[in-house]
Write a protein that holds these residues in place. Structure first.
Motif, mmCIF file in Angstrom:
data_model
loop_
_atom_site.group_PDB
_atom_site.id
_atom_site.type_symbol
_atom_site.label_atom_id
_atom_site.label_comp_id
_atom_site.label_asym_id
_atom_site.label_seq_id
_atom_site.Cartn_x
_atom_site.Cartn_y
_atom_site.Cartn_z
ATOM 1 N N PRO A 231 -3.247 -24.486 3.406
ATOM 2 C CA PRO A 231 -2.216 -23.343 3.929
ATOM 3 C C PRO A 231 -2.852 -22.301 4.827
ATOM 4 O O PRO A 231 -4.051 -22.238 5.089
ATOM 5 C CB PRO A 231 -2.313 -22.661 2.317
ATOM 6 N N GLY A 232 -1.906 -21.209 5.363
ATOM 7 C CA GLY A 232 -2.343 -20.544 6.574
ATOM 8 C C GLY A 232 -2.061 -19.194 6.451
ATOM 9 O O GLY A 232 -2.006 -18.386 6.975
ATOM 10 N N ASN A 233 -1.893 -18.613 4.778
ATOM 11 C CA ASN A 233 -1.600 -17.540 4.449
ATOM 12 C C ASN A 233 -2.548 -16.468 4.185
ATOM 13 O O ASN A 233 -2.411 -15.448 3.632
ATOM 14 C CB ASN A 233 -0.373 -17.494 3.636
ATOM 15 N N SER A 234 -3.816 -17.176 4.367
ATOM 16 C CA SER A 234 -4.997 -16.091 4.169
ATOM 17 C C SER A 234 -5.809 -15.894 5.379
ATOM 18 O O SER A 234 -5.827 -16.692 6.132
ATOM 19 C CB SER A 234 -6.070 -16.916 3.102
ATOM 20 N N PHE A 235 -6.475 -14.855 5.343
ATOM 21 C CA PHE A 235 -7.313 -14.231 6.324
ATOM 22 C C PHE A 235 -8.449 -13.579 6.159
ATOM 23 O O PHE A 235 -8.544 -12.964 5.056
ATOM 24 C CB PHE A 235 -6.540 -13.374 7.314
ATOM 25 N N GLY A 236 -9.605 -13.990 6.499
ATOM 26 C CA GLY A 236 -10.867 -13.457 6.255
ATOM 27 C C GLY A 236 -11.859 -14.440 5.492
ATOM 28 O O GLY A 236 -11.268 -15.219 4.735
ATOM 29 N N GLN A 237 -12.924 -14.104 5.237
ATOM 30 C CA GLN A 237 -13.877 -15.134 4.622
ATOM 31 C C GLN A 237 -14.521 -14.259 3.164
ATOM 32 O O GLN A 237 -14.408 -14.868 2.286
ATOM 33 C CB GLN A 237 -15.006 -15.435 5.182
ATOM 34 N N ILE A 238 -14.926 -13.098 3.475
ATOM 35 C CA ILE A 238 -15.606 -12.553 2.274
ATOM 36 C C ILE A 238 -14.505 -11.407 2.078
ATOM 37 O O ILE A 238 -14.085 -11.236 0.674
ATOM 38 C CB ILE A 238 -16.849 -11.832 2.581
ATOM 39 N N PHE A 239 -14.177 -10.728 2.906
ATOM 40 C CA PHE A 239 -13.104 -9.797 2.548
ATOM 41 C C PHE A 239 -11.642 -10.554 2.838
ATOM 42 O O PHE A 239 -11.571 -10.416 4.086
ATOM 43 C CB PHE A 239 -13.073 -8.576 3.324
ATOM 44 N N LYS A 240 -11.120 -11.080 2.020
ATOM 45 C CA LYS A 240 -9.964 -12.049 2.200
ATOM 46 C C LYS A 240 -8.828 -11.630 1.595
ATOM 47 O O LYS A 240 -8.641 -11.105 0.428
ATOM 48 C CB LYS A 240 -10.343 -13.420 1.523
ATOM 49 N N ILE A 241 -7.738 -11.684 2.687
ATOM 50 C CA ILE A 241 -6.466 -11.449 2.146
ATOM 51 C C ILE A 241 -5.454 -12.558 2.216
ATOM 52 O O ILE A 241 -5.647 -13.605 3.089
ATOM 53 C CB ILE A 241 -5.787 -10.294 2.960
ATOM 54 N N THR A 242 -4.522 -12.495 1.265
ATOM 55 C CA THR A 242 -3.280 -13.516 1.335
ATOM 56 C C THR A 242 -2.057 -12.947 1.181
ATOM 57 O O THR A 242 -1.848 -12.109 0.299
ATOM 58 C CB THR A 242 -3.652 -14.395 -0.146
ATOM 59 N N THR A 243 -1.221 -12.996 2.277
ATOM 60 C CA THR A 243 0.046 -12.125 1.991
ATOM 61 C C THR A 243 1.142 -13.337 1.778
ATOM 62 O O THR A 243 0.943 -14.387 1.692
ATOM 63 C CB THR A 243 0.414 -11.686 3.489
ATOM 64 N N PHE A 244 2.207 -12.506 0.806
ATOM 65 C CA PHE A 244 3.202 -13.485 0.349
ATOM 66 C C PHE A 244 4.586 -12.485 0.748
ATOM 67 O O PHE A 244 4.505 -11.371 0.852
ATOM 68 C CB PHE A 244 2.978 -13.881 -0.828
ATOM 69 N N GLY A 245 5.678 -13.397 0.680
ATOM 70 C CA GLY A 245 6.859 -12.842 0.701
ATOM 71 C C GLY A 245 7.686 -12.770 2.106
ATOM 72 O O GLY A 245 7.271 -13.056 3.090
ATOM 73 N N GLU A 246 9.074 -12.847 1.901
ATOM 74 C CA GLU A 246 9.880 -12.911 2.920
ATOM 75 C C GLU A 246 10.724 -11.679 3.026
ATOM 76 O O GLU A 246 10.820 -10.640 2.452
ATOM 77 C CB GLU A 246 11.002 -14.150 2.591
ATOM 78 N N SER A 247 11.165 -11.747 4.522
ATOM 79 C CA SER A 247 11.934 -10.392 4.715
ATOM 80 C C SER A 247 13.198 -10.212 3.847
ATOM 81 O O SER A 247 13.466 -8.935 3.624
ATOM 82 C CB SER A 247 12.398 -10.598 6.337
ATOM 83 N N HIS A 248 13.653 -11.221 3.443
ATOM 84 C CA HIS A 248 14.936 -10.751 2.556
ATOM 85 C C HIS A 248 14.763 -11.379 1.239
ATOM 86 O O HIS A 248 15.800 -11.500 0.502
ATOM 87 C CB HIS A 248 16.234 -11.379 3.201
ATOM 88 N N GLY A 249 13.626 -11.539 0.643
ATOM 89 C CA GLY A 249 13.311 -12.005 -0.691
ATOM 90 C C GLY A 249 13.210 -10.624 -1.520
ATOM 91 O O GLY A 249 13.374 -9.503 -0.961
ATOM 92 N N PRO A 250 12.792 -10.796 -2.830
ATOM 93 C CA PRO A 250 12.419 -9.551 -3.510
ATOM 94 C C PRO A 250 11.405 -8.511 -2.915
ATOM 95 O O PRO A 250 11.606 -7.434 -3.312
ATOM 96 C CB PRO A 250 12.014 -10.273 -4.775
ATOM 97 N N GLY A 251 10.509 -9.116 -2.138
ATOM 98 C CA GLY A 251 9.642 -8.095 -1.657
ATOM 99 C C GLY A 251 8.428 -8.869 -1.146
ATOM 100 O O GLY A 251 8.507 -9.820 -0.729
ATOM 101 N N LEU A 252 7.437 -8.096 -0.813
ATOM 102 C CA LEU A 252 6.365 -8.483 0.033
ATOM 103 C C LEU A 252 5.098 -7.993 -0.468
ATOM 104 O O LEU A 252 4.953 -6.960 -1.255
ATOM 105 C CB LEU A 252 6.191 -7.764 1.294
ATOM 106 N N GLY A 253 4.026 -8.742 -0.538
ATOM 107 C CA GLY A 253 2.894 -8.649 -1.040
ATOM 108 C C GLY A 253 1.491 -9.067 -0.531
ATOM 109 O O GLY A 253 1.702 -9.723 0.530
ATOM 110 N N VAL A 254 0.274 -8.649 -0.845
ATOM 111 C CA VAL A 254 -0.791 -9.004 -0.389
ATOM 112 C C VAL A 254 -1.831 -8.944 -1.601
ATOM 113 O O VAL A 254 -1.852 -8.137 -2.402
ATOM 114 C CB VAL A 254 -1.353 -8.306 1.063
ATOM 115 N N VAL A 255 -2.682 -9.999 -1.569
ATOM 116 C CA VAL A 255 -3.718 -10.063 -2.740
ATOM 117 C C VAL A 255 -4.982 -9.711 -1.756
ATOM 118 O O VAL A 255 -5.353 -10.606 -0.808
ATOM 119 C CB VAL A 255 -3.919 -11.360 -3.214
ATOM 120 N N VAL A 256 -5.893 -8.932 -1.800
ATOM 121 C CA VAL A 256 -6.968 -8.564 -1.378
ATOM 122 C C VAL A 256 -8.146 -8.935 -2.307
ATOM 123 O O VAL A 256 -8.422 -8.302 -3.310
ATOM 124 C CB VAL A 256 -7.254 -6.867 -0.870
ATOM 125 N N ASP A 257 -9.017 -10.111 -1.793
ATOM 126 C CA ASP A 257 -9.904 -10.455 -2.758
ATOM 127 C C ASP A 257 -11.259 -10.196 -2.102
ATOM 128 O O ASP A 257 -11.301 -10.527 -0.647
ATOM 129 C CB ASP A 257 -9.798 -11.974 -2.961
#
Lengths: 350, 350, 350, 350
Positions: A2-28
């Motif tokens: 999958p390609g929705n994550s960025f970073g190795q130690i400070f890692k984010i995963t974004t989710f959500g569509e322009s016209h879905g319920p919302g947008l978000g990001v998990v910062v791990d």
């Protein structure tokens, strides 16, 4: 993979569509005991949000960030931080006519070829709206960087062919185009006005400057700091090129011109843009990103439908005239994310 | 988090220093039952190796690739493939004077700040020699791609300010500079000759064209195909900029100019460079990389020593006059690696 | 997604087959400025190597570790460290009869189903010989851990049904079976002797104890320290079970029995085996691994050939009678690798 | 390096605390065009949820799964799928007395040592409640696996020392303890009743059986299928041991007993538990996990406070008497996640 994550130690995963319920990001991977609350996101989200000026699309989203996890008693705990923006103004009606047609310059056709179907409501996942989640994550990255005294500022170096000849960073931060040259600002406004009247759109260049980045960030050999910065900005749908320091101008330089002499007080010039061998040197990091004109235009265009038959597309509605100012806080956010990640990586490896 | 690996499914890890015992790469994730033997590496290694022409440094390395693992009865087995190039001509004497001084334009200073010491014998890990391992890995990537009919060709679009006005791909493949314009080739030669006499070096631009790449490669949103290509070429120490399609020229275009119209027969133009929304469209992929002039020059330069005291550095020895032609096969290899990885990723996700 | 790497920050990639040119490992992410030379590997490699005793197979390999990269002036540089063991005694003749038949209890059949062909020369990649590379990497991990004062010792808790009733760690370190109970050692020897005469083999249990591990290692929620330790030992082909602390015995305990009371001086008991919620508590880490009997036996067995036809297999040659003692240094190495990685991860996240 | 993600290609990231606003999971890497709607989650969430029987804690959560992203027109799109469970009954008052004291057997002390502070409201991130997100993700994994015809069933092999002597899988699925032996079920009930009256808790063993798993899943050498299964179940806070096939019983077997003979019709026995050399063989996969007694008991316990001073802790409230039945659907979910990931990995590498 999958390609929705960025970073190795400070890692984010974004989710959500322009016209879905919302947008978000998990910062791990955010260290614990950093102060963080919803108010911290307001200014960055406001800088990015649509509706700031008449050349922007009229979608009105307050982009209020909710914290779904990771904060306890106003501090990070080391647990993943989830930031969520509930959509309030995602009117998908105007897009219904797009169920059959691929919009030129957009990702529709490519997504259709890849996935067999696609979210035609404003691009779904490929919409620039996804960058709101990146900006939210960038606020957390800034918190991680704050003990270092790093300052990141981006601005619109060029819009619609008008390039700033002067870089007034204070002015850039305040004016609605994030354009740094007061003398040429009205020309930018004219160009935008004209493009808008023609139903067309404009491209440009975002430039960013990072001050106070410590030497030593970046990991040889593939995860060079400049390689990760390039990936970060090229992962924005509208960006078609990236430069560090002198960038493409190095093609015309000689070694004796391009090498930055070193003195006890630092480098005498900064052709390298603050990075040598993929590692920060302590000099200012300079980055430029080429932003293409927004593909949504009201001029009629030639395209095909899902059955690969020729079609004409005349989009209606009001679209942004340029993405450049909107990209400014996004580029800042992407740089923050890269630096926070490399700062933690460097710390681990020490 | 170490940075010596690249790719997610077709993953390589390079190792080795310019003046250590040798260089190598572990290729993990290659499918089984692909024919592979040492002879497969010869032509690619020859294209990259030094000593091809008088403007190159005289280090003579046959760059013979040994296969240490992963092949059984001339086929890949699914096990990691280790390719190793034993150094034969790594004379570290000329570098002894560099124990104390940081070479301008090189990674020495940055490595010293990061690691507390550094391999001053020709740059160690930051040497361009590391790219030999990438070229070897690229040969395996090409094998993975071969059923797709993908053709990747790079060439020297510009050297020392002389830009090709014509792109003769057959000529480009044969001439020692990989320069595609027969009419301007002698000018390139003159420029190199002059720089060489001055003890200086020249930059330039490598352009690559990929034909036959199927639509659908690239993973939204961070692992866009263009983002990964940008990272791939920016992870080469000499590259300071990267463009896809029209690149920085999009800044001056309008949406109506930049959007590629779609017809049942394909796109009518290719401003996008074969990638939309980070996913390949089936059109040719066009990429350009800005290559800085080689920092090793014999002109005296200002620098500092390990104790941060000012010093003058006059390098002796013979260095390449330009890295551009040497980069051509390396850029091809990096593109192969990205495409092979994304091809396998796409297959997994289908 | 390839599977030959282990660890996140202190990351190793092993390569090589039992009967190829050699075995190796790339250790990426080791901090710089750690003293390391080839002599450092001798004692660990000797502990693991075959030919130590009459119950081992007679393959004579000195297992001399060569350093191919990453060390400069006897120190780590931050570059990937490649350790290589050139095979000297890899006689593949005895295996030729195995070209057609799958050996029961070995990976042959599974590899054939997965890859379409397999390296029948002693198992190729699935051979226990691959663990030599892990032991070499473990030596580097130990160097990373040494400032912490962590002591890792494994021993043969049980061999062929004979379980140590006493744990004399000094005795365990010295005797050839790494068996910790002097009183029962001769029984182990008898059991091995008898199995050997019968052409059969024996299983057992390796137990490990880690002293001085600081509190705080392990990452919630998936990369718990015990989860990563379990993966580490279960990634050894012969291991079929893993326990931490009381392990399966917890099934019969009540909460009031299993909870370790906490006092200012530490825990009063250690049912948890030094890990709570996936994070080390500072108490001793206790781990056990169940080791299956070596599948290579000279008793005739029922199997099938590549065409799935029934066959009888009578293996000849001399095989180890038990893998248990050989596993002891390997389990120690795997624990070192997990702890070094989690130590660096913890440092990054602080 | 953050630890809240699991899987390589089918990758999940969980977030949320026991007493925060909610729990969730981002599932990245799910193939497109799989039917999925909120109703699909109901039965799995119901199987896991508290309040099913008198031996469970009375927290009443309907555990309704909301889909925040990744679904369009009731199908997966290839975009990340976010599943969210809003907490409705997270009363944090009872936990206020725990602000100062570390609960024995819980993660409190370890988290405090790691992060400097901790979420004392029911364990925060270390709470077993986090597994609800895993169960939701497991439903998506099951959809990925469904074309293969894989059947995964777990059950309570042992509770409070009472071990099933018979495995009636239909009975196991229906009875509230997921216990497979009708004849011994009342004994289990008695044991639970007694422990409950004593304010104590019971451990046990969950066993799982996978039917119809195709041969070839698992990646040599570190990402063996059994290694990843072990990591998956050991990443559950209550699990202290894991076995595949005969597990620890192999210690007492001879090679001639433990090797599964191969016939054209398959293996005659299944000591290996369906995995050889880390790769599935097509035989049933058998896994067992040792579950510790729930550490929350009402019997008074010895502990320390944040200032490391001795204290007595008498917890009030009603707690589960055993975690074993609750673990059954969680173990099934973890197995689904591992298999879905390895299935996609295998497909990529083919």
């Amino acid at each position: 993979m999958p390609g929705n994550s960025f970073g190795q130690i400070f890692k984010i995963t974004t989710f959500g569509e322009s016209h879905g319920p919302g947008l978000g990001v998990v910062v791990d991977g955010c260290p614990s005991r950093i102060k963080l609350c919803t108010a911290d996101f307001e200014s960055a989200m406001t800088r990015r949000r649509p509706g700031r000026q008449i050349y922007d699309s009229p979608r009105q989203e307050p982009d209020r960030v909710e914290i779904l996890s990771g904060i306890f008693e106003d501090q990070t705990t080391g647990a993943p931080i989830t930031l969520y923006i509930h959509h309030q103004d995602a009117d998908s009606k105007p897009y219904d006519i797009l169920r059959q047609l691929f919009r030129p310059g957009h990702a529709d056709y490519a997504y259709f070829k890849k996935y067999g179907h696609f979210d035609f409501r404003g691009g779904g996942r490929s919409s620039a709206r996804e960058t709101a989640a990146r900006v939210a994550a960038g606020v957390v990255a800034q918190k991680v960087l704050s003990p270092l005294g790093v300052e990141i500022q981006a601005y619109s170096l060029e819009i619609g062919g008008i390039r700033a000849e002067k870089t007034d960073l204070v002015y850039a931060r305040q004016n609605p185009f994030y354009f740094p040259d007061p003398a040429l600002n009205s020309k930018v406004e004219q160009a935008l006005q004209q493009a808008k009247e023609e139903g067309d759109s404009l491209g440009g260049i975002v430039e960013a400057r990072v001050r106070g980045c410590p030497a030593g960030l970046g990991e040889p050999v593939f995860d060079k700091l400049d390689a990760d910065l390039a990936k970060a900005v090229m992962s924005l749908g509208a960006v078609k090129g990236c430069e560090i320091g002198d960038g493409f101008a190095v093609a015309g330089l000689k070694g004796s011109q391009n090498n930055d002499a070193i003195t006890p007080a630092g480098f005498t010039t900064n052709h390298s843009g603050g990075i040598l061998g993929g590692i920060s040197t302590g000099a200012d990091i300079i980055l430029r990103a080429a932003v293409k004109p927004i593909p949504s235009i009201t001029i009629e265009q030639q395209t095909i439908d899902r059955h690969l038959q020729p079609a004409r597309l005349k989009m209606t509605g009001r679209f942004d005239t340029t993405a450049v100012p909107r990209m400014v806080p996004v580029v800042e956010a992407m740089i923050s994310l890269v630096l926070a990640d490399h700062y933690l990586r460097h710390r681990a490896g020490k």
